[in-house]
Write an enzyme that holds these catalytic residues in place. Structure first.
Site, PDB file in Angstrom:
ATOM      1  N   ASN A 130      21.049 -25.469  -8.744  1.00 36.01           N
ATOM      2  CA  ASN A 130      22.217 -25.811  -9.557  1.00 36.01           C
ATOM      3  C   ASN A 130      23.506 -25.164  -9.064  1.00 36.01           C
ATOM      4  OD1 ASN A 130      20.686 -23.441 -10.751  1.00 36.01           O
ATOM      5  ND2 ASN A 130      22.655 -23.171 -11.749  1.00 36.01           N
ATOM      6  N   TYR A 290      14.854  -6.180  -4.168  1.00 38.39           N
ATOM      7  CA  TYR A 290      15.201  -7.447  -3.518  1.00 38.39           C
ATOM      8  C   TYR A 290      14.622  -7.510  -2.106  1.00 38.39           C
ATOM      9  CZ  TYR A 290      18.110 -11.157  -1.495  1.00 38.39           C
ATOM     10  OH  TYR A 290      18.550 -12.289  -0.865  1.00 38.39           O
TER      11      TYR A 290
END
Length: 412
Positions: A130, A290
């Site tokens: 998106n 991460y």
């Protein structure tokens, strides 16, 4: 020559004239080969020129390719009511020239790679499509005819992304579906909804990720960076692997990062350590979490390829670009500031999507996987990412975590 004359096409070039005892034939799909009746052998190369040739274009008007009672290919000229074993297209053969794949680099945009491609027969699924690189990846595929499905946590943002693409091309086939990778339940529900559509799946892009966000646990009791970046995608592929197999040749592209080089996942015994992947709050550092998740991405991609490639499903991992200004760093003001400073010197979103698109469609990668790409070029990942035992250990750990959470167990 007699066959050419019989076909009404006896123009020939003397250089291509065959020696005595040789005959030119063609396969069903138009490739030319040569039969030596004296030595009872065949070969692809012309006995004089050494060139390979193929028939150009379609059969002339009125001609049709059929098979006789012995299984041999024959050519029927319906206009002149005659039949021959000679392919009339052999009068218009072209030399088989090996076309080298075009080289791309860090300046290449995704739309450049897809230029001239018709993807109208492809179904593409992208997580986190998106915004940012995911949106440009989706847009690039949709503008070339693919049926694109955006699997996103926020349906409002995903619907807006669909509108952006369809405003650019009203015929774009793109839709949004709810899928929250922080919830294994949501991933399963998405997979069931996707399967209910009875669609194939030719390209699966595991793109969604989070970075530098505060420590938190998902509803499944796992650290959120690890689950969103890795375990959610692992379960998604597990749930859809039967669809991928039926759609073969199919490709999975896992978006990783060069950050994977700055960490490890193993304990003192050389096993993948869950305490490193899903640490308690007091041992949590967002950037390290991460990095570990991105290492998981490469190990997962390698093991996925090893397991599914015999079924025609390949997988590769990619690095999209350094310090690209996307929404992934929005959780930490310092990282947002640093990414803002670097923005003039980094790739555009289109350039960031290029390596993903390249790995998804490049003809030269058909059947190939278990690799890591940066700037549309294969490169070696870290030593840790190349260890097969680590990839297998991570896969087995992921299977165990998914199974236990399915049974309602919240801890090992």
């Amino acid at each position: 020559m007699a066959a050419l004359k019989y076909a009404g096409m006896d123009d020939t070039d003397s250089e291509d004239e065959l020696p005595p005892g040789w005959e030119e034939r063609s396969t069903k799909d138009g490739w030319v080969y040569y039969a030596n009746h004296d030595e009872m052998k065949t070969q692809w190369e012309h006995p004089k020129t050494g060139k390979k040739k193929r028939c150009a274009g379609d059969l002339p008007y009125g001609w049709e390719q059929e098979t006789d009672e012995k299984g041999q290919i024959i050519y029927v000229d319906h206009i002149n009511k005659r039949t021959t074993y000679f392919d009339p297209r052999q009068a218009f053969t072209v030399e088989d020239v090996v076309v080298k794949p075009k080289r791309y680099d860090g300046n290449t945009a995704a739309l450049e790679i897809l230029q001239g491609r018709d993807l109208s027969d492809k179904v593409v699924l992208i997580t986190g499509g998106n915004s940012g690189i995911g949106l440009e990846t989706a847009r690039s595929f949709a503008l070339h005819g693919a049926h694109v499905i955006l699997a996103c946590r926020n349906l409002s943002r995903a619907s807006k992304a669909v509108s952006i693409i369809q405003q650019e091309w009203h015929k774009a086939r793109v839709e949004a579906m709810m899928c929250d990778l922080a919830s294994l339940r949501s991933v399963r529900e998405f997979a069931e909804s996707f399967k209910a559509k009875k669609l194939p799946l030719h390209i699966l892009v595991c793109n969604a990720a989070v970075c530098t966000q505060p420590w938190s646990l998902t509803e499944d009791g796992l650290e959120s960076t690890f689950q969103i970046c890795h375990l959610g995608h692992f379960l998604l592929v597990q749930c859809l692997q039967d669809v991928l197999r039926r759609s073969a040749p199919a490709r999975v592209v896992v978006v990783s990062s060069e950050s994977h080089r700055f960490t490890d996942l193993l304990d003192s015994c050389g096993k993948v350590d869950l305490a490193l992947l899903s640490p308690p709050k007091k041992e949590y550092w967002s950037m390290l979490a991460y990095n570990r998740a991105k290492l998981c991405n490469i190990l997962f991609s390698n093991e996925l390829h090893r397991r599914l490639s015999p079924n025609g499903v390949t997988s590769n991992a990619v690095h999209p670009g350094n310090m690209m200004y996307t929404s992934i760093h929005r959780s930490w003001w310092l990282m947002t500031f640093l990414f803002t400073l670097a923005r003039p010197f980094t790739k555009s979103m289109q350039q960031g999507a290029a390596t993903t698109v390249y790995c998804a469609v490049a003809p030269e990668l058909e059947g190939l996987g278990g690799m890591y790409f940066n700037n549309c070029f294969r490169c070696l990942p870290s030593i840790q990412a190349q260890v097969q035992s680590s990839a297998t250990s991570l896969w087995e750990l992921s299977e165990r975590l998914v199974a236990e959470r399915s049974a309602g167990i919240q801890a090992l």
